[in-house]
Design an enzyme around this catalytic site. Structure first.
Site, PDB file in Angstrom:
ATOM      1  NE  ARG A 146     -14.247 -65.238   8.830  1.00  0.00           N
ATOM      2  CZ  ARG A 146     -13.758 -65.195  10.070  1.00  0.00           C
ATOM      3  NH1 ARG A 146     -14.137 -66.090  10.966  1.00  0.00           N
ATOM      4  NH2 ARG A 146     -12.915 -64.253  10.431  1.00  0.00           N
ATOM      5  CG  HIS A 152     -18.288 -65.016  14.448  1.00  0.00           C
ATOM      6  ND1 HIS A 152     -18.219 -64.678  13.129  1.00  0.00           N
ATOM      7  CD2 HIS A 152     -17.004 -65.295  14.810  1.00  0.00           C
ATOM      8  CE1 HIS A 152     -16.969 -64.733  12.707  1.00  0.00           C
ATOM      9  NE2 HIS A 152     -16.202 -65.108  13.724  1.00  0.00           N
TER      10      HIS A 152
HETATM   11  P1  NDP Z   1      -4.095 -70.442   9.408  1.00  0.00           P
HETATM   12  O1  NDP Z   1      -3.866 -69.650   8.169  1.00  0.00           O
HETATM   13  O2  NDP Z   1      -3.005 -70.563  10.404  1.00  0.00           O
HETATM   14  O3  NDP Z   1      -4.506 -71.928   8.976  1.00  0.00           O
HETATM   15  C1  NDP Z   1      -5.287 -72.187   7.868  1.00  0.00           C
HETATM   16  C2  NDP Z   1      -5.233 -73.677   7.578  1.00  0.00           C
HETATM   17  O4  NDP Z   1      -6.090 -73.964   6.487  1.00  0.00           O
HETATM   18  C3  NDP Z   1      -3.837 -74.158   7.177  1.00  0.00           C
HETATM   19  O5  NDP Z   1      -3.601 -75.418   7.740  1.00  0.00           O
HETATM   20  C4  NDP Z   1      -3.927 -74.267   5.669  1.00  0.00           C
HETATM   21  O6  NDP Z   1      -3.056 -75.237   5.104  1.00  0.00           O
HETATM   22  C5  NDP Z   1      -5.363 -74.700   5.507  1.00  0.00           C
HETATM   23  N1  NDP Z   1      -5.883 -74.386   4.183  1.00  0.00           N
HETATM   24  C6  NDP Z   1      -6.101 -73.166   3.627  1.00  0.00           C
HETATM   25  N2  NDP Z   1      -6.579 -73.301   2.381  1.00  0.00           N
HETATM   26  C7  NDP Z   1      -6.675 -74.638   2.136  1.00  0.00           C
HETATM   27  C8  NDP Z   1      -7.086 -75.414   1.035  1.00  0.00           C
HETATM   28  N3  NDP Z   1      -7.508 -74.851  -0.102  1.00  0.00           N
HETATM   29  N4  NDP Z   1      -7.046 -76.760   1.145  1.00  0.00           N
HETATM   30  C9  NDP Z   1      -6.602 -77.345   2.266  1.00  0.00           C
HETATM   31  N5  NDP Z   1      -6.196 -76.660   3.370  1.00  0.00           N
HETATM   32  C10 NDP Z   1      -6.223 -75.331   3.300  1.00  0.00           C
HETATM   33  O7  NDP Z   1      -5.429 -69.869  10.076  1.00  0.00           O
HETATM   34  P2  NDP Z   1      -5.901 -69.967  11.623  1.00  0.00           P
HETATM   35  O8  NDP Z   1      -5.723 -71.361  12.072  1.00  0.00           O
HETATM   36  O9  NDP Z   1      -5.288 -68.876  12.415  1.00  0.00           O
HETATM   37  O10 NDP Z   1      -7.453 -69.601  11.480  1.00  0.00           O
HETATM   38  C11 NDP Z   1      -8.312 -70.363  10.659  1.00  0.00           C
HETATM   39  C12 NDP Z   1      -9.650 -69.653  10.478  1.00  0.00           C
HETATM   40  O11 NDP Z   1     -10.409 -69.752  11.665  1.00  0.00           O
HETATM   41  C13 NDP Z   1      -9.561 -68.133  10.246  1.00  0.00           C
HETATM   42  O12 NDP Z   1      -9.283 -67.844   8.888  1.00  0.00           O
HETATM   43  C14 NDP Z   1     -10.957 -67.690  10.617  1.00  0.00           C
HETATM   44  O13 NDP Z   1     -11.791 -67.757   9.480  1.00  0.00           O
HETATM   45  C15 NDP Z   1     -11.412 -68.744  11.631  1.00  0.00           C
HETATM   46  N6  NDP Z   1     -11.567 -68.178  12.979  1.00  0.00           N
HETATM   47  C16 NDP Z   1     -12.807 -68.171  13.558  1.00  0.00           C
HETATM   48  C17 NDP Z   1     -13.002 -67.672  14.830  1.00  0.00           C
HETATM   49  C18 NDP Z   1     -14.333 -67.755  15.500  1.00  0.00           C
HETATM   50  O14 NDP Z   1     -14.514 -67.155  16.566  1.00  0.00           O
HETATM   51  N7  NDP Z   1     -15.279 -68.509  14.958  1.00  0.00           N
HETATM   52  C19 NDP Z   1     -11.900 -67.068  15.578  1.00  0.00           C
HETATM   53  C20 NDP Z   1     -10.624 -67.178  14.930  1.00  0.00           C
HETATM   54  C21 NDP Z   1     -10.487 -67.697  13.659  1.00  0.00           C
HETATM   55  P3  NDP Z   1      -1.441 -75.133   5.268  1.00  0.00           P
HETATM   56  O15 NDP Z   1      -1.162 -75.249   6.749  1.00  0.00           O
HETATM   57  O16 NDP Z   1      -0.934 -76.310   4.541  1.00  0.00           O
HETATM   58  O17 NDP Z   1      -1.047 -73.796   4.709  1.00  0.00           O
END
Ligand code: NDP
Length: 315
Positions: A230, A278
């Site tokens: 994001r 995006h």
């Molecule tokens: P998930 O919720 O599956 O994964 C999020 C990851 O971020 C997890 O590994 C989580 O850790 C980690 N995380 C979250 N908060 C923290 C923190 N404070 N410190 C360290 N690690 C953290 O999400 P997705 O993989 O499905 O998607 C990720 C993002 O990608 C979406 O939220 C969206 O914003 C973006 N996106 C963008 C798109 C685009 O077209 N540009 C399309 C699709 C998604 P843990 O595994 O340990 O919980």
């Protein structure tokens, strides 16, 4: 009879969604979000992108909100969002496969200096000076920030492409050939072990503004950034400073603090930057509708649904 209200895409797109949903789940009544005569009291599920604040609260029978995208930040900004209502992120194989393709393209673009060549081409300049020596994929460590559903899929595809890969998340992970770091205590070690940083974190109160000049300084040089998470994860002024002073050699950016990216943004014309609007991962309507139908069916059977937003974690 179950019903689904849909707000996804611009004018005219509802009919396309309706046709697909009718084919995949004929027993589902599909309602247009923009239909002012819709009986909001009859709606079971909402499939939405940027719903107007307050409207979901007018649907007393609602069982779950399904996001059109993998992020749910566009739903959570609604101050009247009904409490305890499940919010489900978009998932499915196509979403992950598209993100894998995009990030592979972006990593190779940075490795092979695509932003510079693209900028020079526009000016019809044949210039090979001033770029670092060509590196091999095997000597370019890539760090994935956010090793979740998408990040882990991306990490594995980069391993297959021959890159050394490290990952960072809240909790430690165990994937073959991927070194996993977790939490703020290991952030610096993670950053120092990679040269191209791929940001795939969700936007939360903890991750907003996480990518600063200080973070970028810790990457191995020449440093590259790919932001597909994001826009607000990155401090834009720091990003520009890092690009201008050479802290950051180049970047591929798909998401921005303000979208569409304002015309006056210096990022548009920066020679070290490739911009996409995006589009990193947007599965076909059929794939997304299929995922939604799968979630609704699982819900109706009383099963747990994956990719459910966790208010405790904030993602
Ligand atoms: P998930 O919720 O599956 O994964 C999020 C990851 O971020 C997890 O590994 C989580 O850790 C980690 N995380 C979250 N908060 C923290 C923190 N404070 N410190 C360290 N690690 C953290 O999400 P997705 O993989 O499905 O998607 C990720 C993002 O990608 C979406 O939220 C969206 O914003 C973006 N996106 C963008 C798109 C685009 O077209 N540009 C399309 C699709 C998604 P843990 O595994 O340990 O919980």
């Amino acid at each position: 009879m179950l019903s689904l209200i849909v707000k996804a895409g611009g004018p005219g797109s509802f009919v396309v969604w309706q046709t697909i949903f009718n084919r995949l789940m004929p027993e589902l009544t599909v309602i247009d979000w923009h239909d002012k005569t819709a009986d909001l009291a009859s709606i079971d599920y909402a499939f939405v992108w940027q719903p107007e604040p307050g409207r979901l609260a007018q649907m007393p029978r609602l069982k779950a909100i399904l996001s059109v995208a993998a992020g749910v930040d566009h739903i959570l900004t609604d101050p009247d969002l009904p409490a305890n209502l499940p919010v489900i992120r978009m998932g499915g194989e196509d979403t992950a496969a598209q993100m894998q393709d995009y990030v592979r393209w972006a990593v190779f673009s940075l490795l092979r200096e695509a932003p510079r060549w693209h900028s020079a081409q526009h000016k019809q300049i044949w210039a090979r000076q001033g770029v670092p020596p060509v590196r091999l994929s095997s000597e370019t460590p890539v760090g994935i920030m956010g090793l979740g559903a998408l990040g882990s899929a991306v990490a594995q595809s980069l391993v297959q492409a021959g890159f050394p890969v490290v990952g960072w998340s809240q909790h430690k992970k165990s994937y073959d050939h991927i070194t996993s770091y977790a939490g703020t205590a290991e952030l610096e070690t993670f950053l120092r072990s990679c040269s191209i940083l791929v940001c795939l974190l969700p936007e939360t109160s903890l991750t907003r503004g996480i990518i600063t000049c200080d973070v970028l300084k810790q990457l191995q040089k020449p440093a590259g950034l790919i932001n597909v998470g994001r826009g607000r994860l990155v401090v834009t002024s720091d990003l520009l400073r890092a690009l201008d002073d050479g802290t950051l050699h180049n970047a591929v950016l798909d998401v921005f603090e303000h979208e569409p990216l304002p015309a006056e943004s210096p990022l548009w014309s920066h020679p070290g930057v490739l911009i996409t609007p995006h589009v990193a991962s947007e599965a076909s309507r059929t794939a997304r509708a299929g995922y939604v139908v799968g979630v609704i069916r699982a819900f109706e059977r009383g099963e747990d649904v994956p990719l459910r937003y966790d208010p405790q974690k904030g993602y």
